[in-house]
Design an enzyme around this catalytic site. Structure first.
Site, PDB file in Angstrom:
ATOM      1  CD  GLN A 126      49.257  28.704   6.406  1.00  0.00           C
ATOM      2  OE1 GLN A 126      50.005  28.829   7.382  1.00  0.00           O
ATOM      3  NE2 GLN A 126      49.619  29.092   5.191  1.00  0.00           N
ATOM      4  N   GLY A 175      52.636  32.669  15.592  1.00  0.00           N
ATOM      5  CA  GLY A 175      52.373  32.478  14.177  1.00  0.00           C
ATOM      6  C   GLY A 175      52.798  31.118  13.662  1.00  0.00           C
ATOM      7  CG  HIS A 176      52.411  30.409   9.406  1.00  0.00           C
ATOM      8  ND1 HIS A 176      51.743  30.522   8.222  1.00  0.00           N
ATOM      9  CD2 HIS A 176      53.379  31.352   9.366  1.00  0.00           C
ATOM     10  CE1 HIS A 176      52.285  31.469   7.487  1.00  0.00           C
ATOM     11  NE2 HIS A 176      53.279  31.991   8.168  1.00  0.00           N
ATOM     12  CG  ASN A 177      55.770  27.686   9.113  1.00  0.00           C
ATOM     13  OD1 ASN A 177      55.097  26.660   9.116  1.00  0.00           O
ATOM     14  ND2 ASN A 177      55.775  28.537   8.098  1.00  0.00           N
ATOM     15  CB  SER A 192      59.179  31.267   9.390  1.00  0.00           C
ATOM     16  OG  SER A 192      58.189  30.684   8.565  1.00  0.00           O
TER      17      SER A 192
END
Length: 355
Positions: free
Chosen positions: A216, A257-259, A277
């Site tokens: 990450q 969450g990520h993105n 995402s």
């Protein structure tokens, strides 16, 4: 009502001056010299308190209130007891908040919990960190290498700021918050116990080597005037950054969450879960405990009802709810149809005697 143990005591203020501050009309000007010393709810107010009324659910409290004055709309003005001075306002709660902000500015932006006005001796600050004048660092906070922090920012007790993090001016980093791999703008309020910039949940699942972790390598970007509630977690991006747009307000215990990209001036209530995402537009409102699947797009101005599960894109200005979420009109029609089916099946004589 505000407790003087924790908040500044308001100044004694005449009703005539309160009318000016709130831009309300004092219906009986002869009461202009009556002094108010605090704010309170209808059921707790006394003769020297100001209250407000804008919801018929509290009509019984209005009838029984001992408040010295009440902000109320013209629609409900006649329901105010005779002993209560009436301050007529088109939006009573907004007027009440206006004077609350005037009197209790200390409640808007937390300061040092220990009354600290500089760098606490027990704080650990890397010699390469750059702190502008006026930064407050409370005891046991840790600030890593090459960190930059703007003037007026408060770093709370036990907070940890990782290497290279940039934090703007007039921010508050709550006690026991951990920040890494992040760039944070001005006037950002981060409540205690947040985790920002940690690994996102990225794996190649069920391969021959088990669950293979994906590096990450992105960041978290938090723009100006954002508020992050206590216990919230914001994962850094895997490739692209995780972005929180200007003016967005996030409640407690939210997982981002990520993105994920969140637009400007969004509202996220408590215990929301946003998968990776995901792209959320500007001025979006999400109710408590909403869950949204990954790789979706939520359009500008959309609203999602509390406890909904979203698995599809939502168009701009969409009003969705349910599990799985769909346009609210469709959702309500389906609920009514199911209730009708259940009711009709109970009334069907063919069903008599069946288990």
């Amino acid at each position: 009502m505000a407790q003087p143990t924790f908040f500044t005591k308001p100044p004694a203020t005449a009703l005539a001056d309160i009318a000016t501050l709130t831009k309300a009309l004092l219906v009986d000007p002869t009461r202009g010299d009556h002094v108010i010393t605090g704010l309170a709810s209808l059921d707790e107010a006394g003769p020297m308190h100001l209250a407000f009324f804008d919801n018929l659910k509290y009509a019984d409290q209005l009838k029984a209130t001992r408040a010295g004055a009440c902000l109320v709309s013209p629609r409900f003005e006649a329901q105010v007891p005779a002993h209560v001075a009436v301050l007529r306002a088109a939006q009573p709660f907004r007027a009440f908040v206006r004077i609350a902000r005037e009197w209790h500015g200390d409640a808007l932006r937390p300061q040092s919990w220990v009354g600290n006005d500089g760098i606490a001796p027990s704080a650990i600050i890397d010699p390469t960190a750059r702190l502008e004048d006026g930064v407050i660092v409370d005891p046991l906070a840790v600030i890593g290498a090459d960190v930059e922090i703007g003037s007026g920012t408060v770093v709370g007790v036990g907070a940890v700021i990782g290497p290279g993090v940039k934090i703007g001016r007039d921010c508050n980093v709550g006690a026991r918050t951990a920040i890494q791999c992040a760039l944070i703008g001005n006037d950002v309020l981060i409540h205690p116990g947040c985790s920002i910039g940690q690994d996102g949940y990225g794996f190649i699942f069920f391969g021959p080597e088990g669950h293979l972790k994906v590096p990450q390598t992105g960041r978290v970007l938090i723009q100006n005037n954002v508020e992050v509630g206590a216990g919230t977690t914001i994962d850094r991006g895997s490739l692209r950054d995780t972005v929180i747009g200007e003016g967005t307000k996030i409640d407690n215990q939210v997982q981002i969450g990520h993105n994920v990209t969140i637009g400007r001036n969004c509202l996220l209530a408590a215990q929301i879960g946003l998968a990776g995402s995901l792209t959320i537009g500007d001025n979006v409102a999400l109710g408590a405990k909403v869950g949204i699947n990954n790789h979706l797009k939520i359009g500008d101005g959309a609203q999602v009802t509390a406890m909904s599960g979203v698995k599809d894109d939502i168009p701009p200005n969409g009003r969705w709810g349910g599990f799985f979420a769909k346009p609210t009109k469709q959702w309500f029609k389906e609920i009514i149809a199911v209730e009708r089916l259940v009711r009709d099946s109970r009334a069907d004589p063919k069903d008599e005697g069946r288990e």
